[in-house]
Write a protein that holds these residues in place. Sequence first.
Motif, short mmCIF file in Angstrom:
data_model
loop_
_atom_site.label_atom_id
_atom_site.label_comp_id
_atom_site.label_asym_id
_atom_site.label_seq_id
_atom_site.Cartn_x
_atom_site.Cartn_y
_atom_site.Cartn_z
N ALA A 88 111.20 27.90 14.87
CA ALA A 88 109.77 28.10 14.61
C ALA A 88 109.21 27.10 13.60
O ALA A 88 107.99 26.90 13.54
CB ALA A 88 109.52 29.53 14.13
N ARG A 89 110.07 26.46 12.83
CA ARG A 89 109.61 25.48 11.84
C ARG A 89 109.21 24.15 12.47
O ARG A 89 108.71 23.26 11.78
CB ARG A 89 110.70 25.24 10.79
N HIS A 90 109.44 24.00 13.78
CA HIS A 90 109.18 22.73 14.46
C HIS A 90 108.31 22.95 15.68
O HIS A 90 108.44 23.96 16.37
CB HIS A 90 110.50 22.08 14.90
N ALA A 91 107.44 21.99 15.94
CA ALA A 91 106.67 22.02 17.18
C ALA A 91 107.66 21.95 18.35
O ALA A 91 108.71 21.31 18.23
CB ALA A 91 105.71 20.83 17.24
N PRO A 92 107.36 22.61 19.47
CA PRO A 92 108.33 22.69 20.56
C PRO A 92 108.93 21.34 21.01
O PRO A 92 110.15 21.22 21.11
CB PRO A 92 107.54 23.37 21.69
N GLN A 93 108.09 20.36 21.29
CA GLN A 93 108.64 19.09 21.79
C GLN A 93 109.45 18.36 20.72
O GLN A 93 110.46 17.72 21.03
CB GLN A 93 107.52 18.20 22.33
#
Length: 174
Positions: free
Chosen positions: A129-134
């Motif tokens: 969740a700490r990172h954008a999906p791509q």
Amino acid sequence: MPAATPIHVNRAPVLTLWAAVVAERLGHPPDTALSLASAVAGTAARAKARRLGIAEDREMAKDQGPTMPMNTARLLGKEVRLTHDADGVVLADAGDGTPAPAAPVAAYIARAFGSRLAETREAMVALAARHAPQELNRIGFRLYEGFRPEVPEGVQGWGAKGVLRIERIRDATA
């Protein structure tokens, strides 16, 4: 607060669970995510086996693309061929055009982590969740390398269990 009991686990189920979490973060439904994750972990295991000299090159055919175009999904740097089950659910291709079902993957992960599955999954979901999906999909394998259990190098480490530390998942950076 006392330290949690260490989780002794092989790397393969750790990668499988992590890949499923990443796949879900990319928007895949749970069954598709588990199927894709199993394909990614299998590809990684076959590559390592070849590198260690404990697998034949003839097994490489499972990791090579098909001769005709197929739908694929990219997960943690791996292209996974897709197919559908009888109900139309998108799943990874098991290598022969048949779908790789999710239920055995879920059972495998449950056996590997036992009572610590929820805790481990929760830490992985928080990391994802700490990172954008791509971005997560791009750096996800490096994140895994930062928290995976340590095992001996070479053939001695093949299939060996190591200690998975939840705090390393929580603190992981690419």
